[in-house]
Scaffold this motif. Structure first.
Motif, PDB file in Angstrom:
ATOM      1  N   ASP A  37       0.827  -1.205   0.000  1.00 34.27           N
ATOM      2  CA  ASP A  37       0.000   0.000   0.000  1.00 34.27           C
ATOM      3  C   ASP A  37       0.865   1.259   0.000  1.00 34.27           C
ATOM      4  N   VAL A  38       1.857   1.256   0.877  1.00 38.17           N
ATOM      5  CA  VAL A  38       2.677   2.450   1.073  1.00 38.17           C
ATOM      6  C   VAL A  38       3.528   2.749  -0.160  1.00 38.17           C
ATOM      7  N   VAL A  39       4.206   1.724  -0.698  1.00 41.66           N
ATOM      8  CA  VAL A  39       5.075   1.965  -1.852  1.00 41.66           C
ATOM      9  C   VAL A  39       4.254   2.365  -3.069  1.00 41.66           C
ATOM     10  N   THR A  40       3.076   1.777  -3.221  1.00 43.90           N
ATOM     11  CA  THR A  40       2.207   2.139  -4.337  1.00 43.90           C
ATOM     12  C   THR A  40       1.836   3.615  -4.279  1.00 43.90           C
ATOM     13  N   VAL A  41       1.526   4.088  -3.102  1.00 41.68           N
ATOM     14  CA  VAL A  41       1.165   5.499  -2.927  1.00 41.68           C
ATOM     15  C   VAL A  41       2.363   6.400  -3.216  1.00 41.68           C
ATOM     16  N   MET A  42       3.529   6.018  -2.732  1.00 38.50           N
ATOM     17  CA  MET A  42       4.730   6.823  -2.984  1.00 38.50           C
ATOM     18  C   MET A  42       4.981   6.983  -4.482  1.00 38.50           C
ATOM     19  N   VAL A  43       4.924   5.863  -5.206  1.00 35.23           N
ATOM     20  CA  VAL A  43       5.198   5.918  -6.646  1.00 35.23           C
ATOM     21  C   VAL A  43       4.136   6.730  -7.370  1.00 35.23           C
ATOM     22  N   LEU A  44       2.865   6.513  -7.032  1.00 34.63           N
ATOM     23  CA  LEU A  44       1.786   7.252  -7.680  1.00 34.63           C
ATOM     24  C   LEU A  44       1.924   8.751  -7.439  1.00 34.63           C
ATOM     25  N   PRO A  56      -3.035  17.841 -16.601  1.00 30.96           N
ATOM     26  CA  PRO A  56      -3.680  18.959 -15.909  1.00 30.96           C
ATOM     27  C   PRO A  56      -4.410  18.482 -14.656  1.00 30.96           C
ATOM     28  N   ASP A  57      -4.789  19.414 -13.814  1.00 30.15           N
ATOM     29  CA  ASP A  57      -5.398  19.079 -12.528  1.00 30.15           C
ATOM     30  C   ASP A  57      -6.621  18.187 -12.657  1.00 30.15           C
ATOM     31  N   ASP A  58      -7.421  18.389 -13.706  1.00 25.24           N
ATOM     32  CA  ASP A  58      -8.665  17.623 -13.827  1.00 25.24           C
ATOM     33  C   ASP A  58      -8.482  16.306 -14.576  1.00 25.24           C
ATOM     34  N   ALA A  59      -7.264  15.979 -14.988  1.00 20.72           N
ATOM     35  CA  ALA A  59      -7.022  14.704 -15.671  1.00 20.72           C
ATOM     36  C   ALA A  59      -7.096  13.553 -14.684  1.00 20.72           C
ATOM     37  N   GLU A  60      -7.625  12.429 -15.137  1.00 22.16           N
ATOM     38  CA  GLU A  60      -7.629  11.230 -14.306  1.00 22.16           C
ATOM     39  C   GLU A  60      -6.261  10.571 -14.338  1.00 22.16           C
ATOM     40  N   VAL A  61      -5.806  10.130 -13.179  1.00 19.23           N
ATOM     41  CA  VAL A  61      -4.618   9.281 -13.111  1.00 19.23           C
ATOM     42  C   VAL A  61      -5.053   7.950 -12.500  1.00 19.23           C
ATOM     43  N   ARG A  62      -4.468   6.883 -13.030  1.00 20.46           N
ATOM     44  CA  ARG A  62      -4.909   5.549 -12.627  1.00 20.46           C
ATOM     45  C   ARG A  62      -3.707   4.668 -12.287  1.00 20.46           C
ATOM     46  N   MET A  63      -3.813   3.940 -11.202  1.00 13.26           N
ATOM     47  CA  MET A  63      -2.839   2.924 -10.819  1.00 13.26           C
ATOM     48  C   MET A  63      -3.569   1.592 -10.766  1.00 13.26           C
ATOM     49  N   ARG A  94      -8.097   8.620  -9.542  1.00 15.77           N
ATOM     50  CA  ARG A  94      -8.282   9.927  -8.912  1.00 15.77           C
ATOM     51  C   ARG A  94      -7.882  11.004  -9.908  1.00 15.77           C
ATOM     52  N   THR A  95      -8.282  12.245  -9.656  1.00 10.85           N
ATOM     53  CA  THR A  95      -7.790  13.333 -10.491  1.00 10.85           C
ATOM     54  C   THR A  95      -6.343  13.628 -10.112  1.00 10.85           C
ATOM     55  N   ALA A  96      -5.622  14.187 -11.059  1.00 17.15           N
ATOM     56  CA  ALA A  96      -4.229  14.528 -10.788  1.00 17.15           C
ATOM     57  C   ALA A  96      -4.125  15.492  -9.615  1.00 17.15           C
ATOM     58  N   VAL A 130      -4.485  13.698  -6.208  1.00 19.57           N
ATOM     59  CA  VAL A 130      -3.287  12.949  -5.810  1.00 19.57           C
ATOM     60  C   VAL A 130      -2.186  13.899  -5.366  1.00 19.57           C
ATOM     61  N   ARG A 131      -2.011  14.993  -6.103  1.00 21.40           N
ATOM     62  CA  ARG A 131      -0.941  15.933  -5.761  1.00 21.40           C
ATOM     63  C   ARG A 131      -1.173  16.594  -4.401  1.00 21.40           C
ATOM     64  N   GLU A 132      -2.440  16.896  -4.085  1.00 19.92           N
ATOM     65  CA  GLU A 132      -2.729  17.662  -2.871  1.00 19.92           C
ATOM     66  C   GLU A 132      -2.983  16.784  -1.648  1.00 19.92           C
ATOM     67  N   ALA A 133      -3.301  15.511  -1.862  1.00 15.20           N
ATOM     68  CA  ALA A 133      -3.597  14.628  -0.729  1.00 15.20           C
ATOM     69  C   ALA A 133      -2.329  14.251   0.011  1.00 15.20           C
ATOM     70  N   THR A 134      -2.477  13.951   1.289  1.00 13.39           N
ATOM     71  CA  THR A 134      -1.348  13.395   2.034  1.00 13.39           C
ATOM     72  C   THR A 134      -1.149  11.947   1.602  1.00 13.39           C
TER      73      THR A 134
END
Length: 432
Positions: free
Chosen positions: A254-261, A273-280, A312-314, A317-321
Motif C-alpha cells: 500500500d505504502v510503496v504504491t502510494v509513494m510511486v503514484l 492537468p489538474d482535472d485529468a484522471e490518473v490511474r494505478m 483519482r484526479t491529478a 493525488v498531488r494535494e492529498a497526504t
C-alpha cells in the motif's frame, strides 16, 4: 572494462521431459485468457560467484549447468503441459511433449565488470541474456525458455521467458522452484503441480478491449524505497486512521504504491492537468478466492489474478497526504473479492483501464519466490524484470533489493518518458 562485454551463445537445444508424458489438448482457464494478450514475461536471476578456486569454478560450472538441465527435464514430467505448445487458437495447450528451449552462454566479463547487473541502463545488452528459439521457430507458441549465462568469475545470469497465458508470476516461480529442487537431487517437487483449468467456469462477460494503443517512449529507471520511509508512512497512516475509526494497519505494498503514484503525478505536472484522471492498476491475487472452485489451490500454477484500479484526479493525488492516498489503495484492494465473484457470475466486467500515459500497471514480484529458486548454486542475489520491449503501457515492478542490501523495496520502472524522467527521479529520491 574498456571494451563492450560480449556473450557467446550456443545454439538453442530442446530439453524434453525425462520420462513419458500424456498427450492431448488442455483448455486454458477464463482467467488465463484475460491475460493471454500480455505475451511473454522476461526476467533475469543473478547468481553471485561461488567462493571456490578458479579450477573448481570451471568444474563446478559444467556440473551445475548439467544438473540444471536435468532438473528441468525431470520437472517437465509432472509439469508436462509446459513441454507442449500454446495452440494456434491461443485458448488451449497442445501437450506435445516437445520440451523447452535451453541456451548455454558465456560472457566475456565478470559480474563485477557489469556492476552485478544492478544498474540501468544495463552495462551488457539485456537481449543477450534472454533465450530464444532457433530461427524459423515461432516464439508465441512456446511456454517457457531458459538461458544460463556463465560469467568469468563463476557467477551466472539465468534468463527466463514464460508465457503469461499459462503462468502467472506465482505459478512460474513454482515451476522454477520445482526444477531447482530436482536439479539438487530431490525425488519429487515439494509442491505437486495442479492443472485443473477446466474447474474455473467460463466467465460470461468477455474482457473488454483496451481500445487503440499508442506507443510510448518509456525509459527504464530504478528506485530504492527505504524501510525507514515505509515505516514512517505506515505510522502516518496509523495516526490518521485513529481519528476516523478505521483499521490502522496498512501493508508495504500500500505504502510503496502510494509513494510511486504521488511521485509520478507530481513529475507529470506539465503533462497531466489538474482535472485529468490518473490511474494505478495492479494485479491482485485471487488464489484464496478460488478455494471451493478449484479442487485445491495448492500447486495450481495457472493465472489467479484480477485487475484492481485506483482512479483519482491529478490534483487530488498531488494535494492529498500520503496517508489519504493509502486509504484509497486499500479501498481498491477491498473491492476485489466482490468484483471478482461478480465477474465469475457474469454480472461484473473485467475492467481494463485506458492504456494511455495516465495509467500505470503495477506488478509486485517481491514475494513471488523468483529470488528463492536454487538450481544447485544457491539462491539468486538479485532478480529483475527485463521487459523493455513493452512500450504500449506504463508499467512498474516491485522486487527485493539486491543482496546484501536487503530491506525496503526496489522499484523497476518503465512508466515515464524522457521529458519527465529527471523530475520523477528527484521525487522518488525523497524516499530512498
Amino acid at each position: 572494462m574498456t571494451s563492450t562485454p560480449t556473450v557467446t551463445k550456443s545454439p538453442p537445444a530442446l530439453i524434453p521431459p525425462a520420462g513419458p508424458t500424456p498427450c492431448g489438448t488442455l483448455p486454458l482457464s477464463s482467467i488465463d485468457k484475460t491475460v493471454a494478450g500480455s505475451g511473454f514475461v522476461n526476467l533475469i536471476q543473478v547468481f553471485p560467484p561461488p567462493s571456490v578456486s578458479a579450477a573448481r569454478k570451471d568444474q563446478g560450472a559444467v556440473a551445475a549447468v548439467a544438473a540444471m538441465r536435468n532438473g528441468f527435464a525431470r520437472a517437465l514430467v509432472p509439469y508436462y503441459p509446459v513441454a507442449g505448445r500454446v495452440a494456434s487458437s491461443g485458448l488451449a495447450v497442445d501437450c506435445t511433449g516437445e520440451g523447452i528451449w535451453f541456451v548455454e552462454a558465456a560472457a566475456s566479463c565478470a559480474l563485477a565488470d557489469v556492476d552485478g547487473l544492478d544498474c540501468f541502463p544495463l552495462l551488457i545488452p539485456g537481449e543477450l541474456l534472454l533465450p530464444g528459439p532457433p530461427p524459423g521457430e515461432k516464439l508465441n507458441h512456446h511456454i517457457l525458455m531458459v538461458q544460463a549465462t556463465r560469467f568469468t568469475c563463476g557467477g551466472f545470469a539465468v534468463g527466463i521467458r514464460f508465457s503469461h497465458a499459462v503462468f502467472d508470476g506465482h505459478g512460474a516461480a513454482q515451476f522454477l522452484t520445482a526444477a531447482g529442487e530436482l536439479a539438487r537431487g530431490l525425488k519429487a517437487p515439494s509442491v505437486a503441480p495442479v492443472w485443473d483449468r477446466d474447474a474455473i467456469p467460463e466467465a460470461p462477460s468477455p474482457t473488454p478491449s483496451p481500445g487503440q494503443l499508442t506507443e510510448l517512449r518509456l525509459v527504464t529507471q530504478v528506485a530504492d524505497i527505504s524501510a525507514e520511509s515505509i515505516a514512517r508512512v505506515k505510522d502516518e497512516f496509523k495516526q490518521a486512521a485513529a481519528t476516523c475509526s478505521t483499521r490502522d494497519v496498512c501493508s508495504t505494498f500500500d505504502v510503496v504504491t502510494v509513494m510511486v503514484l504521488k511521485c509520478r503525478t507530481l513529475a507529470l505536472a506539465s503533462a497531466l492537468p489538474d482535472d485529468a484522471e490518473v490511474r494505478m492498476a495492479f494485479a491482485a491475487s485471487t488464489r484464496h478466492l478460488l478455494r471451493g472452485v478449484l479442487p485445491t489451490v495448492e500447486g495450481y500454477y495457472g493465472n489467479c489474478v484480477f485487475l484492481a484500479c485506483l482512479t483519482r484526479t491529478a490534483r487530488a493525488v498531488r494535494e492529498a497526504t500520503l496517508a489519504e492516498v493509502v486509504g484509497a489503495v486499500r479501498e481498491a484492494k477491498e473491492e476485489v473479492p466482490a468484483r471478482f465473484a461478480g465477474w465469475m457470475r457474469g454480472v461484473e466486467q473485467y475492467d481494463v483501464p485506458p492504456l494511455d500515459y495516465s495509467t500505470v500497471i503495477l506488478s509486485d514480484w517481491s514475494r513471488l519466490g523468483f529470488d528463492e529458486v536454487d538450481y544447485g548454486f544457491g539462491a539468486p542475489g538479485y532478480v529483475f524484470p527485463l521487459n523493455n520491449h513493452v512500450n504500449f503501457v506504463a508499467a512498474l515492478n516491485y522486487v527485493r533489493p539486491p543482496a546484501p542490501r536487503r530491506g525496503g523495496i526496489r522499484v523497476v520502472l518503465r512508466c515515464v518518458e524522457e521529458p519527465h524522467a529527471a523530475a520523477f527521479a528527484v521525487e522518488l529520491a525523497k524516499f530512498a
